[in-house]
Design an enzyme around this catalytic site. Structure first.
Site, PDB file in Angstrom:
ATOM      1  N   HIS A 174      34.579 -56.004 -11.845  1.00  0.00           N
ATOM      2  CA  HIS A 174      35.919 -55.417 -11.733  1.00  0.00           C
ATOM      3  C   HIS A 174      36.044 -54.603 -10.453  1.00  0.00           C
ATOM      4  O   HIS A 174      36.522 -53.466 -10.460  1.00  0.00           O
ATOM      5  CB  HIS A 174      36.208 -54.541 -12.957  1.00  0.00           C
ATOM      6  CG  HIS A 174      36.029 -55.281 -14.251  1.00  0.00           C
ATOM      7  ND1 HIS A 174      35.645 -54.688 -15.422  1.00  0.00           N
ATOM      8  CD2 HIS A 174      36.177 -56.605 -14.538  1.00  0.00           C
ATOM      9  CE1 HIS A 174      35.564 -55.601 -16.380  1.00  0.00           C
ATOM     10  NE2 HIS A 174      35.876 -56.770 -15.865  1.00  0.00           N
TER      11      HIS A 174
HETATM   12  C1  LIG Z   1      32.711 -63.876 -13.869  1.00  0.00           C
HETATM   13  C2  LIG Z   1      33.894 -62.940 -13.966  1.00  0.00           C
HETATM   14  C3  LIG Z   1      34.415 -62.622 -15.215  1.00  0.00           C
HETATM   15  C4  LIG Z   1      35.510 -61.762 -15.319  1.00  0.00           C
HETATM   16  N1  LIG Z   1      36.020 -61.482 -16.552  1.00  0.00           N
HETATM   17  C5  LIG Z   1      37.107 -60.693 -16.666  1.00  0.00           C
HETATM   18  C6  LIG Z   1      37.683 -60.431 -17.938  1.00  0.00           C
HETATM   19  O1  LIG Z   1      37.208 -60.910 -18.955  1.00  0.00           O
HETATM   20  N2  LIG Z   1      38.779 -59.636 -17.997  1.00  0.00           N
HETATM   21  C7  LIG Z   1      39.335 -59.080 -16.882  1.00  0.00           C
HETATM   22  O2  LIG Z   1      40.339 -58.369 -16.991  1.00  0.00           O
HETATM   23  N3  LIG Z   1      38.806 -59.302 -15.655  1.00  0.00           N
HETATM   24  C8  LIG Z   1      37.709 -60.095 -15.533  1.00  0.00           C
HETATM   25  N4  LIG Z   1      37.160 -60.343 -14.304  1.00  0.00           N
HETATM   26  C9  LIG Z   1      37.742 -59.643 -13.153  1.00  0.00           C
HETATM   27  C10 LIG Z   1      38.938 -60.350 -12.556  1.00  0.00           C
HETATM   28  O3  LIG Z   1      38.661 -61.730 -12.388  1.00  0.00           O
HETATM   29  C11 LIG Z   1      39.204 -59.690 -11.205  1.00  0.00           C
HETATM   30  O4  LIG Z   1      39.480 -58.319 -11.422  1.00  0.00           O
HETATM   31  C12 LIG Z   1      40.382 -60.300 -10.477  1.00  0.00           C
HETATM   32  O5  LIG Z   1      40.230 -61.690 -10.304  1.00  0.00           O
HETATM   33  C13 LIG Z   1      40.494 -59.648  -9.117  1.00  0.00           C
HETATM   34  O6  LIG Z   1      41.582 -60.219  -8.446  1.00  0.00           O
HETATM   35  P1  LIG Z   1      41.724 -60.077  -6.890  1.00  0.00           P
HETATM   36  O7  LIG Z   1      42.978 -60.768  -6.518  1.00  0.00           O
HETATM   37  O8  LIG Z   1      41.540 -58.657  -6.511  1.00  0.00           O
HETATM   38  O9  LIG Z   1      40.468 -60.839  -6.264  1.00  0.00           O
HETATM   39  P2  LIG Z   1      39.946 -62.326  -6.493  1.00  0.00           P
HETATM   40  O10 LIG Z   1      40.383 -62.871  -7.813  1.00  0.00           O
HETATM   41  O11 LIG Z   1      38.485 -62.271  -6.192  1.00  0.00           O
HETATM   42  O12 LIG Z   1      40.709 -63.169  -5.384  1.00  0.00           O
HETATM   43  C14 LIG Z   1      40.353 -63.120  -4.030  1.00  0.00           C
HETATM   44  C15 LIG Z   1      40.467 -64.513  -3.467  1.00  0.00           C
HETATM   45  O13 LIG Z   1      40.395 -64.451  -2.058  1.00  0.00           O
HETATM   46  C16 LIG Z   1      39.568 -65.496  -1.604  1.00  0.00           C
HETATM   47  N5  LIG Z   1      39.025 -65.072  -0.303  1.00  0.00           N
HETATM   48  C17 LIG Z   1      38.243 -64.004  -0.039  1.00  0.00           C
HETATM   49  N6  LIG Z   1      37.975 -63.930   1.265  1.00  0.00           N
HETATM   50  C18 LIG Z   1      38.614 -64.963   1.847  1.00  0.00           C
HETATM   51  C19 LIG Z   1      38.714 -65.417   3.191  1.00  0.00           C
HETATM   52  N7  LIG Z   1      38.119 -64.775   4.202  1.00  0.00           N
HETATM   53  N8  LIG Z   1      39.452 -66.530   3.439  1.00  0.00           N
HETATM   54  C20 LIG Z   1      40.073 -67.202   2.428  1.00  0.00           C
HETATM   55  N9  LIG Z   1      40.012 -66.803   1.136  1.00  0.00           N
HETATM   56  C21 LIG Z   1      39.286 -65.701   0.855  1.00  0.00           C
HETATM   57  C22 LIG Z   1      38.516 -65.650  -2.685  1.00  0.00           C
HETATM   58  O14 LIG Z   1      37.928 -66.935  -2.626  1.00  0.00           O
HETATM   59  C23 LIG Z   1      39.354 -65.436  -3.932  1.00  0.00           C
HETATM   60  O15 LIG Z   1      39.927 -66.646  -4.375  1.00  0.00           O
HETATM   61  C24 LIG Z   1      36.076 -61.198 -14.164  1.00  0.00           C
HETATM   62  C25 LIG Z   1      35.541 -61.525 -12.905  1.00  0.00           C
HETATM   63  C26 LIG Z   1      34.461 -62.389 -12.807  1.00  0.00           C
HETATM   64  C27 LIG Z   1      33.910 -62.739 -11.437  1.00  0.00           C
END
Ligand SMILES: Cc1cc2nc3c(=O)[nH]c(=O)nc-3n(C[C@H](O)[C@H](O)[C@H](O)COP(=O)(O)OP(=O)(O)OC[C@H]3O[C@@H](n4cnc5c(N)ncnc54)[C@H](O)[C@@H]3O)c2cc1C
Length: 387
Positions: free
Chosen positions: A323
């Protein structure tokens, strides 16, 4: 307090039979005087309740399914995979595009507005590579400074958990139905200023989910108990006071940044986890567990009895969630560490938004960040559209 008709389906698994270990956990919490709640996402999440989930018949609903799929046919939408963003292009204090790489080629994509959503590790990295971040740190890597924002990369948060493990009685099944109930107990630690800052949950050590790194779940189980016959009560620090940081390791975008959670360095964090673990041990010692469990495996009595020994044990065995958040936090101009304003606009740079977990000023205490990230994304869409 929350709707029920949005694109993300949420449900509380309660159709299947309640597993014996969940029954014991529930009974122990009730015996200890904790109340129950019907809706952990509602106005009153305190107490014991069923963990809400967006896992529908074994499939976790991602935003690719719930938000993107319905609009994939839009003619003004292009989604390209396999494109790596290297930095944001900024001219005269305004974001005018992105430098990206695909198929070995580096190119620029021009844009009036840029929304950064690379997550709480990569978004601060991309900002720093673009010259936005702590001035000294950027100079260290020879990156020309566009905007000195010292908060970028700071304030990194992620949930940590410590666990109490026990041997499950022979004959008690640990295999749960896919739809089986999982309870969570939200409670407020003594002397905490924020409500529901702690979470206790009960689970098996081994379940149907494949381990991402083999052996992580079982490495602190020792002795004669096979992992398949062990279970745990985990104690999660829902609202940590301490935080860590993300820093550049190189000016090369392909080199991962370095980060450090700095877990358990804040005295209030160590105290709450120590007390939470002792609460878990107390629940386990109640009558509720006598028909399902034989004995506690960890922590041992001598460790439990001594604060320093228990703190050390927690540090040695602490686990982390996924998270990550907080590294481009939202805040008022009066806060020098704030990175984005209340509309998620990067301060001092025009045409640039951050829409991901990095803008969270505090990590969600629900012990999941996904729903909050979706909310942030939906809000930012409105603000970007409005200009
Ligand atoms: C295994 C796992 C289980 C989880 N389980 C839960 C759960 O049960 N409940 C819950 O509430 N949360 C859960 N989470 C947390 C939740 O998935 C994250 O909090 C959420 O996805 C974060 O969103 P975000 O948009 O901040 O980042 P992300 O979802 O990480 O999105 C960032 C995106 O940017 C892309 N990216 C990064 N750098 C670059 C670049 N330089 N160029 C192009 N693309 C790039 C990445 O590939 C990714 O697709 C879990 C996470 C994981 C990894």
């Amino acid at each position: 307090c929350h709707g029920s008709e949005g694109p993300m389906p949420v449900r509380r698994r309660q159709t299947g039979p309640v597993p014996a270990l969940q029954q014991a956990f529930h009974a122990a919490c009730v015996q200890a005087g904790f109340g129950t709640t019907q809706d952990k996402n509602g106005l009153h999440p305190a107490g014991l309740g069923v963990t809400p989930s967006n896992n529908i018949e074994g499939v976790r609903m991602s935003t690719a399914m719930t938000h993107l799929n319905p609009v994939r046919h839009y003619l003004n939408l292009t989604v390209r995979g396999g494109v790596f963003a290297r930095k944001i292009v900024i001219e005269d204090g305004k974001a005018v595009g992105v430098e990206a790489e695909s198929g070995g080629k580096v190119f620029q994509v021009e844009a009036d507005r840029v929304v950064l959503s690379a997550g709480a590790i990569r978004s601060p990295q991309l900002l720093m590579l673009s010259g936005i971040g702590p001035e000294d740190h950027l100079r260290q890597f020879g990156i020309p400074v566009v905007r000195d924002l010292p908060g970028i990369g700071q304030h990194l948060m992620n949930h940590l958990s410590a666990q109490m493990t026990f041997k499950v009685k022979d004959g008690i099944s640990l295999a749960a139905d896919r739809d089986a109930v999982h309870f969570a107990l939200h409670y407020t630690a003594p002397e905490s200023s924020a409500a529901n800052d702690m979470v206790l949950r009960s689970s098996t050590i081994v379940d149907e989910r494949q381990e991402h790194i083999a052996g992580v779940r079982t490495k602190y189980l020792s002795g004669d108990v096979p992992p398949e016959r062990a279970a745990r009560i985990s104690c999660t620090l829902g609202l940590p006071d301490g935080s860590g940081y993300v820093r550049l390791a190189s000016a090369d975008p392909s080199v991962q940044p370095s980060f450090n959670y700095q877990y358990l360095q804040h005295p209030n964090d160590v105290r709450r986890v120590r007390e939470g673990l002792r609460l878990a041990v107390k629940l386990f010692a109640s009558d509720a567990y006598k028909d399902v469990a034989d004995f506690r495996i960890h922590p041992a009595d001598d460790i439990l009895a001594n604060d320093d020994a228990l703190d050390l044990w927690i540090r040695q065995t602490v686990g982390t969630a996924r998270h990550v958040s907080g590294t481009c936090k939202m805040g008022p101009d009066a806060d020098p560490m704030a990175v984005v304003d209340q509309y998620c606009r990067v301060k001092g740079v025009k045409g640039l938004w951050v829409a991901d977990a990095s803008v969270m000023p505090r990590i969600p205490r629900s012990v999941g960040a996904h729903a909050t990230v979706i909310m942030i994304g939906e809000r930012v869409v409105d603000w970007v559209t409005a200009g």
